[in-house]
Design a protein around this motif. Structure first.
Motif, PDB file in Angstrom:
ATOM      1  N   VAL A   7       0.925  -0.976  -0.098  1.00 12.64           N
ATOM      2  CA  VAL A   7       0.056   0.113   0.038  1.00 12.64           C
ATOM      3  C   VAL A   7       0.746   1.270   0.142  1.00 12.64           C
ATOM      4  O   VAL A   7       0.569   2.077  -0.690  1.00 12.64           O
ATOM      5  CB  VAL A   7      -0.755  -0.034   1.263  1.00 12.64           C
ATOM      6  CG1 VAL A   7      -1.839   1.327   1.462  1.00 12.64           C
ATOM      7  CG2 VAL A   7      -1.958  -1.019   1.056  1.00 12.64           C
ATOM      8  N   ALA A   8       1.803   1.294   0.716  1.00 14.56           N
ATOM      9  CA  ALA A   8       2.813   2.534   0.950  1.00 14.56           C
ATOM     10  C   ALA A   8       3.551   2.616  -0.429  1.00 14.56           C
ATOM     11  O   ALA A   8       3.505   3.795  -0.868  1.00 14.56           O
ATOM     12  CB  ALA A   8       4.032   2.101   2.021  1.00 14.56           C
ATOM     13  N   LEU A  23       1.140   3.940 -13.455  1.00 14.09           N
ATOM     14  CA  LEU A  23      -0.173   3.436 -12.887  1.00 14.09           C
ATOM     15  C   LEU A  23      -1.205   4.574 -12.619  1.00 14.09           C
ATOM     16  O   LEU A  23      -0.640   5.542 -11.907  1.00 14.09           O
ATOM     17  CB  LEU A  23      -0.016   2.522 -11.496  1.00 14.09           C
ATOM     18  CG  LEU A  23      -1.234   1.761 -10.903  1.00 14.09           C
ATOM     19  CD1 LEU A  23      -1.767   0.571 -11.633  1.00 14.09           C
ATOM     20  CD2 LEU A  23      -0.806   1.329  -9.613  1.00 14.09           C
ATOM     21  N   SER A  24      -2.403   4.285 -13.303  1.00  9.38           N
ATOM     22  CA  SER A  24      -3.106   5.521 -12.737  1.00  9.38           C
ATOM     23  C   SER A  24      -3.861   5.485 -11.597  1.00  9.38           C
ATOM     24  O   SER A  24      -4.106   4.105 -11.193  1.00  9.38           O
ATOM     25  CB  SER A  24      -4.308   5.622 -14.095  1.00  9.38           C
ATOM     26  OG  SER A  24      -5.111   4.682 -14.146  1.00  9.38           O
ATOM     27  N   ALA A  25      -4.525   6.388 -11.175  1.00 10.55           N
ATOM     28  CA  ALA A  25      -5.363   6.312  -9.753  1.00 10.55           C
ATOM     29  C   ALA A  25      -6.359   5.521  -9.851  1.00 10.55           C
ATOM     30  O   ALA A  25      -6.727   4.780  -9.043  1.00 10.55           O
ATOM     31  CB  ALA A  25      -5.759   7.676  -9.079  1.00 10.55           C
ATOM     32  N   ALA A  30      -7.490  -1.544  -4.824  1.00 12.27           N
ATOM     33  CA  ALA A  30      -7.978  -1.118  -3.467  1.00 12.27           C
ATOM     34  C   ALA A  30      -7.707  -1.968  -2.618  1.00 12.27           C
ATOM     35  O   ALA A  30      -8.173  -3.393  -2.698  1.00 12.27           O
ATOM     36  CB  ALA A  30      -9.304  -0.680  -3.545  1.00 12.27           C
ATOM     37  N   ILE A  31      -6.637  -2.029  -1.476  1.00 15.58           N
ATOM     38  CA  ILE A  31      -6.245  -2.905  -0.724  1.00 15.58           C
ATOM     39  C   ILE A  31      -6.859  -2.680   0.708  1.00 15.58           C
ATOM     40  O   ILE A  31      -6.533  -1.547   1.060  1.00 15.58           O
ATOM     41  CB  ILE A  31      -4.593  -3.111  -0.726  1.00 15.58           C
ATOM     42  CG1 ILE A  31      -4.311  -3.591  -2.030  1.00 15.58           C
ATOM     43  CG2 ILE A  31      -4.205  -4.128   0.383  1.00 15.58           C
ATOM     44  CD1 ILE A  31      -2.792  -3.484  -2.345  1.00 15.58           C
ATOM     45  N   VAL A  32      -7.660  -3.675   1.259  1.00 15.81           N
ATOM     46  CA  VAL A  32      -7.929  -3.384   2.692  1.00 15.81           C
ATOM     47  C   VAL A  32      -7.098  -4.172   3.601  1.00 15.81           C
ATOM     48  O   VAL A  32      -7.062  -5.434   3.380  1.00 15.81           O
ATOM     49  CB  VAL A  32      -9.549  -3.719   2.756  1.00 15.81           C
ATOM     50  CG1 VAL A  32      -9.919  -3.704   4.328  1.00 15.81           C
ATOM     51  CG2 VAL A  32     -10.326  -3.036   1.934  1.00 15.81           C
ATOM     52  N   LEU A  33      -6.354  -3.471   4.549  1.00 16.85           N
ATOM     53  CA  LEU A  33      -5.604  -4.151   5.160  1.00 16.85           C
ATOM     54  C   LEU A  33      -6.320  -4.889   6.602  1.00 16.85           C
ATOM     55  O   LEU A  33      -7.340  -4.380   7.087  1.00 16.85           O
ATOM     56  CB  LEU A  33      -4.528  -3.062   5.913  1.00 16.85           C
ATOM     57  CG  LEU A  33      -3.591  -2.563   5.042  1.00 16.85           C
ATOM     58  CD1 LEU A  33      -2.729  -1.342   5.641  1.00 16.85           C
ATOM     59  CD2 LEU A  33      -2.760  -3.513   4.240  1.00 16.85           C
ATOM     60  N   PRO A  34      -5.914  -6.171   6.646  1.00 14.82           N
ATOM     61  CA  PRO A  34      -6.574  -6.658   8.028  1.00 14.82           C
ATOM     62  C   PRO A  34      -6.143  -6.081   9.348  1.00 14.82           C
ATOM     63  O   PRO A  34      -5.335  -5.213   9.298  1.00 14.82           O
ATOM     64  CB  PRO A  34      -5.933  -8.324   7.769  1.00 14.82           C
ATOM     65  CG  PRO A  34      -4.662  -8.216   7.159  1.00 14.82           C
ATOM     66  CD  PRO A  34      -4.792  -6.647   6.429  1.00 14.82           C
ATOM     67  N   ALA A  35      -6.992  -6.123  10.360  1.00  8.92           N
ATOM     68  CA  ALA A  35      -6.512  -5.801  11.601  1.00  8.92           C
ATOM     69  C   ALA A  35      -5.216  -6.318  12.019  1.00  8.92           C
ATOM     70  O   ALA A  35      -4.924  -7.251  11.881  1.00  8.92           O
ATOM     71  CB  ALA A  35      -7.579  -6.332  12.644  1.00  8.92           C
TER      72      ALA A  35
END
Length: 248
Positions: A7-8, A23-25, A30-35
């Motif tokens: 993600v960073a 890479l375009s926006a 879309a990456i959802v990080l786990p808790a």
């Protein structure tokens, strides 16, 4: 951790001017990080700490740290590292990079901030030299042949792991099998930082002061180590004895 790095990296790429991006926006995933997993609750108890420090010296086990220090012409690099970790709670890289000019023996503090180094979330602090650390760091500064307190800024992991194995063997021989397993399998240089925070809070040091030594926020220290410092709630549970309260 790998997802967080990904993600960073994506965000860093998207921050570039459009003409420099591949890479375009819209195309960015879309990456959802786990808790986040709970922090590892590993620290050294006093007898484990002592065995680790003694294990930094080669040869038969000395009766005390004073005897071990007196038995060598030059303090082992791993011993100075371990003492700095326990007494100043600095991270491994900060200790390895500490130079003699940032040790102020007259004023009694160690400055882990590197000139010209950009500040990150892992902030480096100015830490007072404890009474236990002072003779060790004075000798290390006197004995070093280079700019660094440890002699050089090279890796310490192998020597530290060897000391952990020696300490684990000695603890096992003394019948402390749980401690031996901990030293053999769980203790890393970062555990020295955990040990400082845990023991300081257990001995009544405030969250604010511990945060100052760690270079962290009070909120971070409370979240990670707060369960070791229940004293701030004692007044709440003993409210009946609080003479300031007026009962109807």
């Amino acid at each position: 951790r790998e997802l967080a790095i990904l993600v960073a990296a994506i965000n860093h790429h998207l921050a570039k001017p459009a003409v420099e991006r591949r890479l375009s926006a819209d195309a960015a995933p879309a990456i959802v990080l786990p808790a986040m997993s709970p922090p590892r609750a590993v620290w050294l108890e006093p007898h484990e700490e002592t065995e680790l420090l003694l294990a930094c010296f080669r040869g038969p086990r000395a009766a005390s740290l004073a005897d071990a220090e007196a038995s060598v012409d030059t303090l082992p690099r791993v011993y100075v590292f371990t003492m700095l970790g326990l007494e100043t709670a600095a991270r491994q890289g900060a200790i390895r990079g500490l130079t003699v000019d940032r040790v102020n023996l007259a004023a009694g503090f160690v400055d882990y901030r590197e000139p010209g180094r950009a500040e990150t979330k892992k902030r480096r602090a100015i830490v007072p030299i404890s009474d236990r650390l002072r003779p060790v760091i004075e000798r290390a500064v006197r004995e070093t042949a280079g700019r660094h307190v440890l002699g050089d800024s090279g890796q310490i992991k192998r020597a530290f792991k060897t000391a952990c194995r020696v300490a684990a063997r000695r603890l096992s021989e003394a019948g402390h099998h749980d401690s031996a397993r901990k030293l053999a399998t769980q203790v890393t240089p970062h555990v020295l930082r955990h040990t400082y925070a845990t023991m300081a809070l257990r001995h009544g040091v405030t969250l604010w002061d511990v945060a100052g030594v760690l270079g962290d926020t009070v909120e971070t220290v409370r979240a990670v180590y707060g369960h070791h410092s229940p004293e701030h709630l004692r007044r709440a549970v003993n409210y009946r004895e609080n003479k300031e309260l007026v009962y109807g």
